[in-house]
Design a protein around this motif. Structure first.
Motif, PDB file in Angstrom:
ATOM      1  N   LEU A  39      13.145   3.189  48.745  1.00 18.00           N
ATOM      2  CA  LEU A  39      12.574   3.719  49.986  1.00 18.00           C
ATOM      3  C   LEU A  39      11.501   4.755  49.693  1.00 18.00           C
ATOM      4  O   LEU A  39      10.481   4.822  50.388  1.00 18.00           O
ATOM      5  CB  LEU A  39      13.673   4.345  50.854  1.00 18.00           C
ATOM      6  N   ALA A  40      11.721   5.574  48.655  1.00  9.83           N
ATOM      7  CA  ALA A  40      10.734   6.587  48.301  1.00  9.83           C
ATOM      8  C   ALA A  40       9.425   5.946  47.847  1.00  9.83           C
ATOM      9  O   ALA A  40       8.343   6.405  48.206  1.00  9.83           O
ATOM     10  CB  ALA A  40      11.289   7.497  47.209  1.00  9.83           C
ATOM     11  N   THR A  44       6.681   6.868  50.437  1.00 14.59           N
ATOM     12  CA  THR A  44       5.861   7.956  49.906  1.00 14.59           C
ATOM     13  C   THR A  44       4.927   7.488  48.798  1.00 14.59           C
ATOM     14  O   THR A  44       3.835   8.025  48.647  1.00 14.59           O
ATOM     15  CB  THR A  44       6.743   9.106  49.379  1.00 14.59           C
ATOM     16  N   GLY A  45       5.362   6.491  48.021  1.00 16.59           N
ATOM     17  CA  GLY A  45       4.482   5.963  46.984  1.00 16.59           C
ATOM     18  C   GLY A  45       3.303   5.220  47.584  1.00 16.59           C
ATOM     19  O   GLY A  45       2.165   5.346  47.121  1.00 16.59           O
ATOM     20  N   ILE A  46       3.557   4.426  48.640  1.00 17.05           N
ATOM     21  CA  ILE A  46       2.454   3.779  49.355  1.00 17.05           C
ATOM     22  C   ILE A  46       1.860   4.833  50.280  1.00 17.05           C
ATOM     23  O   ILE A  46       2.364   5.057  51.382  1.00 17.05           O
ATOM     24  CB  ILE A  46       2.941   2.560  50.160  1.00 17.05           C
ATOM     25  N   GLU A  47       0.825   5.485  49.842  1.00 19.51           N
ATOM     26  CA  GLU A  47       0.286   6.645  50.556  1.00 19.51           C
ATOM     27  C   GLU A  47      -0.620   6.180  51.691  1.00 19.51           C
ATOM     28  O   GLU A  47      -1.839   6.123  51.564  1.00 19.51           O
ATOM     29  CB  GLU A  47      -0.452   7.548  49.579  1.00 19.51           C
ATOM     30  N   GLU A 271      15.603  11.458  43.614  1.00 16.34           N
ATOM     31  CA  GLU A 271      15.061  10.098  43.660  1.00 16.34           C
ATOM     32  C   GLU A 271      13.773  10.041  44.468  1.00 16.34           C
ATOM     33  O   GLU A 271      12.864   9.282  44.153  1.00 16.34           O
ATOM     34  CB  GLU A 271      16.087   9.137  44.277  1.00 16.34           C
ATOM     35  N   ILE A 272      13.713  10.833  45.550  1.00 12.31           N
ATOM     36  CA  ILE A 272      12.511  10.828  46.379  1.00 12.31           C
ATOM     37  C   ILE A 272      11.329  11.372  45.592  1.00 12.31           C
ATOM     38  O   ILE A 272      10.232  10.809  45.610  1.00 12.31           O
ATOM     39  CB  ILE A 272      12.730  11.656  47.667  1.00 12.31           C
ATOM     40  N   GLY A 273      11.547  12.478  44.888  1.00 11.14           N
ATOM     41  CA  GLY A 273      10.461  13.085  44.130  1.00 11.14           C
ATOM     42  C   GLY A 273       9.949  12.190  43.011  1.00 11.14           C
ATOM     43  O   GLY A 273       8.742  11.994  42.862  1.00 11.14           O
ATOM     44  N   VAL A 274      10.874  11.633  42.226  1.00  8.19           N
ATOM     45  CA  VAL A 274      10.467  10.763  41.116  1.00  8.19           C
ATOM     46  C   VAL A 274       9.817   9.486  41.653  1.00  8.19           C
ATOM     47  O   VAL A 274       8.783   9.035  41.144  1.00  8.19           O
ATOM     48  CB  VAL A 274      11.683  10.413  40.235  1.00  8.19           C
ATOM     49  N   GLY A 279       5.562   5.951  42.079  1.00  7.02           N
ATOM     50  CA  GLY A 279       5.005   4.988  43.027  1.00  7.02           C
ATOM     51  C   GLY A 279       3.591   5.329  43.453  1.00  7.02           C
ATOM     52  O   GLY A 279       2.741   4.444  43.595  1.00  7.02           O
ATOM     53  N   SER A 280       3.310   6.624  43.662  1.00  6.65           N
ATOM     54  CA  SER A 280       1.988   7.026  44.142  1.00  6.65           C
ATOM     55  C   SER A 280       0.907   6.795  43.099  1.00  6.65           C
ATOM     56  O   SER A 280      -0.206   6.370  43.432  1.00  6.65           O
ATOM     57  CB  SER A 280       2.009   8.508  44.555  1.00  6.65           C
ATOM     58  N   VAL A 281       1.209   7.095  41.836  1.00  5.54           N
ATOM     59  CA  VAL A 281       0.208   6.871  40.793  1.00  5.54           C
ATOM     60  C   VAL A 281      -0.100   5.382  40.675  1.00  5.54           C
ATOM     61  O   VAL A 281      -1.268   4.964  40.626  1.00  5.54           O
ATOM     62  CB  VAL A 281       0.680   7.442  39.442  1.00  5.54           C
ATOM     63  N   ILE A 282       0.951   4.560  40.634  1.00  2.00           N
ATOM     64  CA  ILE A 282       0.733   3.114  40.504  1.00  2.00           C
ATOM     65  C   ILE A 282       0.005   2.568  41.725  1.00  2.00           C
ATOM     66  O   ILE A 282      -0.917   1.752  41.610  1.00  2.00           O
ATOM     67  CB  ILE A 282       2.080   2.400  40.301  1.00  2.00           C
TER      68      ILE A 282
END
Length: 359
Positions: A39-40, A44-47, A271-274, A279-282
């Motif tokens: 979910l994170a 959050t990874g998909i900005e 888990e949310i932070g990691v 996810g955001s970088v990728i």
């Protein structure tokens, strides 16, 4: 001045929505028994906010800003977000090695595509497909994992203690609970402090998911509002587009990621932070770049390959090494933050300021 007001208003909405999103994701993961890491990565990874901001900038013919946001946010995640998380809340981290490999390889993917610039819609399609494959891989891997959906057992225990204490209190029974100890009310009654995310634990999984979507909408609206104010700022202050995107706009957008990384770690949901950082970088160097390309072509500036992307590789690989040690330490954070400040300073003062266009 009106452009600055619009930009700041959007930033304020973005930050508020980011803070609310944290708890809702925890509630959704617990209620639906879905991997919190997955979910994170999705929420959050998909900005979505950065995408709307970059696409808006590209459509306004500020394609330098769009590319700057893509590279800048990718750099800020290890250089600011992960750095502050390590400095403020040093913590143990367990990141599967395959996730770390994908994290480290992501900048190399962007370099490959940038080398064949100018980038086109075809490149964008391929990049979006690459990110979709990553999401599918994470979903399958997490569904087969034996790790509990929510790893921090202490929060579950604290939540159970609070419910027990509240039930006893309602029946006028004595309250006896473990650490962190009871709080004293004005009338002398003891009450256990509510643990982090206690209200979100009360939500059903679907309610948490729905509220998370609303918080995500706030992120998107805030980012779109920032995009409207960007062009006026560029014209008023004579900043070069790519550097504004990679520095000032990136720093504001990064505040959201700081909330989404530091706060979950502090409250017991690392888990949310990691998931946010990886996810955001990728996503930044694959999906985000791809979506911007689907809205129009991008011209790569002269300093992207010689300065911005090498800096991204160094910070990402160093962050990946620190995560692989199993524990984020304060000196890890200070190292990443120092390197990012060097990058930001050189970018701004060596490449950024140009005479204002008075024509």
């Amino acid at each position: 001045m009106s452009a600055v007001f619009v930009f700041v208003s959007g930033a304020a909405l973005l930050i508020y929505s980011a803070e609310k999103l944290i708890g809702y994701l925890v509630g959704a993961a617990k209620g639906l028994r879905i991997s919190l890491f997955l979910l994170a990565v999705i929420f959050t990874g998909i900005e979505f906010d950065d995408v709307f901001y970059a696409v808006a900038a590209n459509l306004e013919d500020a394609d330098g800003v769009a590319l700057g946001v893509i590279v800048g946010t990718a750099l800020s995640l290890p250089g600011i977000v992960l750095a502050l998380a390590a400095i403020i809340t040093p913590t143990k981290v367990t990141v599967p090695r395959d996730y770390l490999v994908a994290f480290a390889a992501a900048p190399l993917v962007m370099i490959f595509f940038v080398l064949k610039a100018p980038l086109t819609v075809v490149d964008g399609t391929v990049l979006v497909a690459l990110f979709a494959l990553f999401i599918a891989y994470v979903a399958v891997r997490e569904s087969r994992s034996g790790t509990p959906v929510f790893r921090d057992a202490e929060i579950h225990e604290a939540y159970a203690l609070v419910r027990e204490a509240e039930a006893k209190s309602a029946g006028r029974s004595p309250v006896s609970v473990a650490s962190p100890g009871p709080a004293v009310l004005p009338h002398g009654e003891a009450r256990t402090p509510r643990p982090p995310f206690a209200e979100e634990f009360e939500l059903s999984g679907w309610a948490g998911l729905g509220l998370a979507v609303l918080a995500l909408a706030g992120l998107v609206i805030g980012a779109a509002t920032m995009g409207i104010g960007t062009k006026g700022i560029l014209e008023d202050y004579g900043l070069e587009g790519t550097v504004f995107g990679a520095t000032i706009a990136t720093l504001v957008l990064t505040i959201e990621d700081v909330f989404l990384t530091v706060e979950p770690s502090r409250k017991g949901a690392p888990e949310i932070g990691v998931g946010n950082v990886i996810g955001s970088v990728i996503f930044s160097v694959t999906g985000k770049l791809g979506i911007v390309l689907l809205a129009g072509t991008l011209v790569v500036g002269p300093h992207v390959l010689s300065w911005h992307l090498p800096a991204l590789v160094v910070l990402t690989w160093l962050a990946g090494y620190f995560l692989s040690t199993g524990q984020l330490k304060r000196w890890h954070g200070y190292t990443l933050l120092s390197l990012y400040l060097v990058y930001w300073t050189v970018s701004f003062f060596a490449f950024g300021l140009i005479p204002a266009d008075t024509q």
